[in-house]
Structures are given as structure tokens and as C-alpha cells.
Design a protein around this motif. Structure first.
Motif, PDB file in Angstrom:
ATOM      1  N   TYR A  26      33.787  37.542  30.312  1.00  0.00           N
ATOM      2  CA  TYR A  26      34.873  38.527  30.264  1.00  0.00           C
ATOM      3  C   TYR A  26      35.239  38.868  31.699  1.00  0.00           C
ATOM      4  N   GLY A  27      36.511  38.850  32.025  1.00  0.00           N
ATOM      5  CA  GLY A  27      36.924  39.146  33.391  1.00  0.00           C
ATOM      6  C   GLY A  27      38.193  39.962  33.467  1.00  0.00           C
ATOM      7  N   SER A  28      38.347  40.664  34.561  1.00  0.00           N
ATOM      8  CA  SER A  28      39.577  41.424  34.796  1.00  0.00           C
ATOM      9  C   SER A  28      39.878  41.464  36.292  1.00  0.00           C
ATOM     10  N   THR A  29      41.165  41.493  36.600  1.00  0.00           N
ATOM     11  CA  THR A  29      41.629  41.636  37.978  1.00  0.00           C
ATOM     12  C   THR A  29      42.632  42.772  38.023  1.00  0.00           C
ATOM     13  N   VAL A  30      42.426  43.684  38.960  1.00  0.00           N
ATOM     14  CA  VAL A  30      43.310  44.847  39.084  1.00  0.00           C
ATOM     15  C   VAL A  30      43.902  44.874  40.485  1.00  0.00           C
ATOM     16  N   GLU A  31      45.217  44.837  40.560  1.00  0.00           N
ATOM     17  CA  GLU A  31      45.923  45.039  41.828  1.00  0.00           C
ATOM     18  C   GLU A  31      46.557  46.424  41.798  1.00  0.00           C
ATOM     19  N   ARG A 156      43.449  40.471  32.191  1.00  0.00           N
ATOM     20  CA  ARG A 156      42.156  40.434  31.512  1.00  0.00           C
ATOM     21  C   ARG A 156      42.029  39.111  30.752  1.00  0.00           C
ATOM     22  N   PHE A 157      40.782  38.636  30.620  1.00  0.00           N
ATOM     23  CA  PHE A 157      40.576  37.442  29.812  1.00  0.00           C
ATOM     24  C   PHE A 157      39.184  37.441  29.198  1.00  0.00           C
ATOM     25  N   TYR A 158      39.046  36.690  28.130  1.00  0.00           N
ATOM     26  CA  TYR A 158      37.746  36.471  27.484  1.00  0.00           C
ATOM     27  C   TYR A 158      37.711  35.036  26.980  1.00  0.00           C
ATOM     28  N   LEU A 159      36.565  34.387  27.151  1.00  0.00           N
ATOM     29  CA  LEU A 159      36.379  33.043  26.609  1.00  0.00           C
ATOM     30  C   LEU A 159      34.913  32.863  26.244  1.00  0.00           C
ATOM     31  N   ASN A 160      34.645  31.958  25.303  1.00  0.00           N
ATOM     32  CA  ASN A 160      33.254  31.617  25.002  1.00  0.00           C
ATOM     33  C   ASN A 160      33.113  30.133  24.674  1.00  0.00           C
TER      34      ASN A 160
END
Length: 446
Positions: A26-31, A156-160
Motif C-alpha cells: 500500500y502506498g501514497s504520495t502527497v504533494e 494512493r495505490f494498493y496491489l497484491n
């Protein structure tokens, strides 16, 4: 090919190289760009980009290891997979987290409006004008010590490893204003407001300004209040603050940890007045920063929590859902431990009231605008609270600011003592809610 698909491809390649069969990310990037001003000059200008990635790996014994990284390139993901795999040998052996059974279910369709980034100079110009207008709005307003305009863009993203793939983008702009007064022989008073929108052009700066001025001026002619029992009206923001402070009531993890006012058998119990209904609705149109999936990839939803006073659902992660024979609800965050939190409250009228009330006719009623010191004044395990507040004594529409007072009670008793839920709701950062009337609460004045 999308960015998350690219990440998924090289993650699969690196996992095969390390002989890792089961993983998720799970990841997120905030600008973010934010500005503050003080006394006609820029006080602070910040621009930042923050990335956060959580990698979970299961070993052949189904133990789980977790690590975090800020690098989402192939080399960074490979290092994170390796570290998480090594950590998995020290993982828990009971109630082991697993993939959400809904991680590949279709996501809800929502309309997303993306804004464009604004140059910091333009943000400063707008905020300087608002500060100047506030200082000129009333002779008692001496300063605007807390203020800010910010813009954020979130990915945001999610992968498995079973093929789940989620991603979404959001933008929003916010403004907050908070004034203080100086009057000879009187204590300083204050007032504030906060607004959020998908983009700066949609941000209602004028409304934020007007609310700040109105609240500040309404607190100037304050009076002490006698201690005693009073009929109390909670503003939307104040009621939602209490609802959040006692969220263990419907948090499945808190219930399983025996850190809750509820037990697993509490579902179906009447815990509030039938006038009250509450949902956790991440998809509400008013939720500008709404998310369509949680940290486990589970789609978010409109989940009824209290229906006409009856506790109807708990908030679940995949872990608690499995343990309680339920379904994950889209409220999970992953990390060293899977945690659960509400997304966006929607409070509304349940059953129709037999009697209506309004502040234009009410006598000796306290309107609580904002409760404070929630970290110190709430005992969430006992259900009790004692909180200082800003508010007014209302007599037939006439508002008199209360100099200093605290409100105390038991949250479950408060829910059952609700005598009226107004029809018109207001939008706040944490939810949508009308004013809530409670029959009697203890107020301690000076």
C-alpha cells in the motif's frame, strides 16, 4: 501503462527472484503547498512531497513481516521485500492478517474533480487580503495568529500477489482562520472557521471569513454561567468530536481487544434515542477527500452504524471480519498492526420527532460550538467526559457568550437523552451533521 501497473510488474519480478510467493503493498504520495501570514507579512511558505509505502510479506509458514519505505522504484521495492521477508520469521502466529476477500471487488464509481496547483505567491496574496479584512472587520479583533491556505495532491495505490490493483488521485484546497481579540478590562476571545474544496477556485474563502468574524464578535460580551443541569444543543462539529472520541463503540478491533464500550453481542442493541441515525460514509458527496478503497484494498462504502438508535454494524478490517464472521468494511490501515478508523460520519434524523425545538423559542439552553481538550477530558473506556467548551446561553434567540465552563456526562447516557435532531445538516471536515439537542447535561461554570 499506469504507474501502479508498472510497480506491480517489477514487484512481481523481484518477488520471484527472492522466492517470495505472497505479498501486498500500500502506498501514497502527497504533494503539498501551504502558506501562513502574520501582520501583513508572509510567515511561512512550505512545499513538500512525501511518500509512504508499506510492504507486507508472508513466508511459507504464513507468518507475516512488515516494513516501510519511501522508494517505489525497482531497487527500493526489492530491498523492502527482502527486509519484510526476513522480519516474517519473527511474525505473530495467531490471528495473522491476510488479504481482504474484497481486495479485487469492483470499486464504487465516484465523480472526481482534480484541481491545478496554484503558485505560492497567489496563495499568499489571498491570505494577506483575508487577514487585512479580518483586522478591519471589528475594532476588537487584534490579530489572526492562526491561519493558512494549502493545496494537496494525493496519489494512493494498493496491489497484491493475487492480482489486486487499485489506484486513485485526489486534490483539495483548505483554508483555516482563527482570530483573537483585545479589549480593555476583558479577557481575550477568539473564533475560527475551516473550509475545504476540491480546488482553490472552489474554496469558499468568503464564507470562512464571515463565520470567523461572526463567531469572534459573538463572544465579546461574555458572562459567567451558574453550574447546574442544562438542556444542551451540540453544534455539528462538537457532536462529531464526541462521536469520534468514543469510536471504540463500533470499532471491531477495540471490541476484540476489550477496549470498547461494546461487546460482540452488542449488535442489535438500542444504544441511542430512536431519533438518531449515524453512518460511516466515505462516499458521501460532501467528503471532498473521500477514498474509494482502504489500506487493504477493500472498497469503502456507506455503512450504517446506528439506525434509529440501534447499533447496527461494526467497522471491520479483514482480520476482525474473519474473527467475528463478518465482512471487511473499508476502514483498515495496514502497518505493523492493522488498525481501524471511521472515514466520514453522516449523522441524520432517524424516527420523526413527536416534538420540535428551535433556538428562537428556547429558554435557558446552552449551545456548544466547540469542545476542547479531548485528549485529556475523555475516558473512552468508561464512557465519561468532562470538557471545556466555547458556546452561548440562548434565551429566545438571544445569544450570550459563556465566559468559561465545562460540560460533563456519560456518552451512552447522552445518546439516549437526545430529544431532537434538527433537519438541516452542516458540512464539517469530519462529517455531515445537524445540531443535536440533549435533554440534560451537567455544566460547571465559574
Amino acid at each position: 501503462m499506469s504507474k501502479v501497473q508498472t510497480i506491480a510488474n517489477y514487484t512481481k519480478e523481484k518477488a520471484e527472484k527472492l522466492n517470495i510467493k505472497k505479498y501486498d503493498i500500500y502506498g501514497s504520495t502527497v504533494e503539498q503547498t501551504s502558506v501562513q501570514v502574520f501582520q501583513g507579512e508572509p510567515k511561512q511558505v512550505k512545499a513538500s512531497q512525501k511518500s509512504s509505502v508499506i510492504v507486507r510479506v508472508w513466508n511459507d509458514d504464513n507468518q507475516i513481516g512488515v516494513t516501510s519505505t519511501t522508494d517505489v522504484d525497482a531497487k527500493g521495492i526489492e530491498a523492502a521485500l527482502k527486509t519484510a521477508y526476513e522480519a516474517s520469521h519473527f511474525g505473530v502466529k495467531e490471528n495473522i492478517p491476510d488479504f481482504s476477500e474484497k481486495a479485487k471487488s469492483p470499486l464504487p464509481e465516484v465523480k472526481v474533480e482534480l484541481g491545478q496547483q496554484t503558485p505560492p505567491a497567489e496563495l499568499i496574496e489571498k491570505l494577506l487580503k483575508v487577514e487585512d479584512d479580518l483586522l478591519n472587520a471589528h475594532s476588537a479583533i487584534a490579530s489572526v495568529p492562526y491561519n493558512g491556505i494549502s493545496e494537496q495532491e494525493i496519489e494512493r495505490f494498493y496491489l497484491n500477489s493475487e492480482g489486486a490493483l487499485r489506484e486513485e488521485n485526489r486534490t483539495y484546497a483548505t483554508i483555516y482562520l482563527y482570530t483573537t481579540t483585545e479589549q480593555e478590562g476583558k479577557k481575550p476571545r477568539s473564533g475560527g472557521s475551516y473550509k475545504i474544496a476540491p480546488s482553490l477556485p472552489k474554496l469558499d474563502i468568503d464564507s470562512c471569513f464571515q463565520e470567523t468574524v461572526t463567531k469572534t464578535i459573538s463572544h465579546l460580551n461574555y458572562q459567567p454561567i451558574k453550574s447546574g443541569k442544562y438542556r444542551v444543543v451540540f453544534s455539528p462539529e462538537a457532536f462529531l468530536s464526541l462521536l469520534g472520541a468514543f469510536s471504540n463503540l463500533y470499532n471491531a478491533q477495540s471490541i476484540l481487544d476489550k477496549q470498547s464500550l461494546s461487546i460482540p453481542e452488542s449488535l442489535g442493541e438500542k444504544i441511542a434515542s430512536p431519533l438518531l441515525s449515524v453512518s460511516d460514509n466515505a462516499l458521501h458527496p460532501a467528503n471532498i477527500s473521500g477514498e474509494t478503497f482502504d489500506g487493504e484494498g477493500t472498497p469503502t462504502q456507506n455503512l450504517p452504524l446506528i439506525v434509529e438508535g440501534v447499533l447496527t454494524n461494526f467497522l471491520h478490517s479483514s482480520v476482525t471480519a474473519k474473527r467475528m464472521n463478518a465482512q471487511p468494511t473499508g476502514n483498515a490501515s495496514i502497518g505493523a498492526k492493522v488498525s481501524i478508523s471511521p472515514n466520514f460520519f453522516h449523522v441524520f434524523r432517524g424516527q420523526q420527532p413527536s416534538q420540535t425545538y428551535n433556538l428562537e423559542e428556547a429558554e435557558n439552553v446552552i449551545l456548544i460550538d466547540d469542545v476542547q481538550a479531548l485528549h485529556a477530558g475523555v475516558n473512552s473506556l468508561q464512557g465519561s467526559f468532562s470538557l471545556p467548551f466555547d458556546g452561548w446561553l440562548i434565551n429566545k434567540g438571544e445569544k450570550t457568550s459563556i465566559e468559561a465552563a465545562t460540560v460533563a456526562g456519560d456518552f451512552l447516557d447522552l445518546l439516549k437523552s437526545i430529544i431532537f435532531v434538527e433537519e438541516e445538516a452542516e458540512i464539517t471536515p469530519s462529517g455531515v451533521c445537524p445540531r443535536i439537542w440533549v435533554d440534560s447535561l451537567s455544566i460547571t461554570g465559574q
